[in-house]
Write an enzyme that holds these catalytic residues in place. Sequence first.
Site, PDB file in Angstrom:
ATOM      1  N   LEU A  69       0.881  -1.192  -0.008  1.00  0.00           N
ATOM      2  CA  LEU A  69      -0.224  -0.212  -0.055  1.00  0.00           C
ATOM      3  C   LEU A  69       0.852   1.423  -0.050  1.00  0.00           C
ATOM      4  O   LEU A  69       0.741   2.160  -0.799  1.00  0.00           O
ATOM      5  CB  LEU A  69      -0.920  -0.010   1.318  1.00  0.00           C
ATOM      6  N   HIS A 103     -17.170   0.364   2.310  1.00  0.00           N
ATOM      7  CA  HIS A 103     -17.007   1.034   1.108  1.00  0.00           C
ATOM      8  C   HIS A 103     -18.676   1.364   0.615  1.00  0.00           C
ATOM      9  O   HIS A 103     -19.001   2.585   0.751  1.00  0.00           O
ATOM     10  CB  HIS A 103     -16.426   0.439  -0.124  1.00  0.00           C
ATOM     11  N   LYS A 122     -16.268  -9.529  -7.654  1.00  0.00           N
ATOM     12  CA  LYS A 122     -15.078  -9.726  -8.301  1.00  0.00           C
ATOM     13  C   LYS A 122     -15.174 -10.585  -9.516  1.00  0.00           C
ATOM     14  O   LYS A 122     -16.297 -11.476  -9.586  1.00  0.00           O
ATOM     15  CB  LYS A 122     -13.911 -10.595  -7.327  1.00  0.00           C
ATOM     16  N   ARG A 124       9.874  -3.350   9.414  1.00  0.00           N
ATOM     17  CA  ARG A 124      10.661  -4.311  10.131  1.00  0.00           C
ATOM     18  C   ARG A 124      12.145  -4.387   9.313  1.00  0.00           C
ATOM     19  O   ARG A 124      13.237  -4.678   9.774  1.00  0.00           O
ATOM     20  CB  ARG A 124      10.064  -5.642  10.117  1.00  0.00           C
TER      21      ARG A 124
END
Length: 485
Positions: free
Chosen positions: A22, A241, A332, A51
């Site tokens: 992201l 959403h 999808k 990390r």
Amino acid sequence: MVSRVIPVEVFDLVIFGATGDLARRKILPGLYRRFLSGQITGESRIIGAARSEMDRAGFRELVAKAIAEFVAKDRQDPAVIAEFLDRLDYVSIDASKGEDGWHQLKEMMRPDVVRAFYFSVAPALFGELAEKLHSHEIANSDSRIVVEKPFGRDLGSARALNTVLASHFEERQIYRIDHYLGKETVQNLMAVRFANILFEPLWNSQFIDHVQITVAETVGVEGRGSYYDKSGAMRDMVQNHLMQLLCLIAMEPPYHFDPNAVRDEKLKVIRALQPVPAEDIVRGQYLPFKGAPGYLEDSENPESRTESYIALKVHIANWRWKGTPFYLRTGKKLRARASEIAITFKEPPHSIFDDAAGWRENVLVIRLQPDEGMNLTVMIKEPGPGGMRLMQVPLDMSFADALGPEVSDIPDAYERLIMDVIRGNQTLFMRGDEVEAAWAWTDPIIEGWESRGDRPRGYDQGSSGPEDALMLMHRDGRRWREIKE
């Protein structure tokens, strides 16, 4: 038409999970675009935290590659990129292990600038990050934290997460981000409704027949199947959403365009949502097609009952919307990538034309993607002789056409929302009670199909979804709008 760019205050923005997908695809390229436009000025800094063992030079190289890959070539200015990279720093921190890096991060913080912390990490780490920022005195009373979805997976986990964050930050400091609310067209929905006398008097069950909200994707869940199989379309899309889009369509006018005033009205909509009976829910899974795996293969779970598609018929129990259904669908591997809101108005109470004139409904369509804009269909006389024949024509406004080439500099959703965080404007972010109310409505729906043992219906890849979804509207004498680019 030139869009105005208003610079934000100088800030220190820490991105936890800065090496993740992201951050690379959206957050860091978006910050570069805001820097290029002149919105990020002064001595603002962006500090990556993750990390990965990496030094400042390594992080800058990673960001340079992200800009090269995810920013349009005509907006890649080498001099500006170099200046932007000079503002970056990096610290190696593992939020779940030890204290390494936290003292170094504290030393980087400046006392006289806005401090913001973006949690671009798994939700399981939100509480740990909040606690460490508090215990190491890195966050102050004016700091802001940004948390990504999923914000819980049910009401209990959402409440627990809210409690953890509230133990370290006040509600005014917590920004629960939903990128759909940052889209230009979504905000224009509020402008169309509340800045014009044209629509608001008609915005009720007396004049609106029904509303359709569609978010269709052409991609499947490949690569994240094991994660998606624990959530499904209801948790992944509808609870956040589509719920937010529904709220903006259905809410009452707030007394002012103020964060809490807007969110108060959205909360009233969620609390007015009626329970959804089983017959008003259709769930589906995409099937294998020409060698392409189906959902069961992509999720690596041949017994999965998780939905990759869902359609619902929803009612709002208040005076404004009594009797007007809202049809929601998302899925999808559908025919096209498209997101839109369609408000269909009722027929005139009396037609002066013969039935042969061919009346068709007026529809206001708000397109969220791929081509943001609005379209209103109206009836006119068909040109030429031969009597009064009616035809439907669109009054079309594509932002790219209406606003000119400068529209390319309008920030995308993530850019806009991050700048709102720096400004301290929570209008386009979800409040804690809003999230909990959404889960309180969602949980019984999920519990219902789980207790019944319902299996999702199969549907073909490249279609518009299961046949049962068509019947959901056909039995009401309506039909879904065609899914197309």
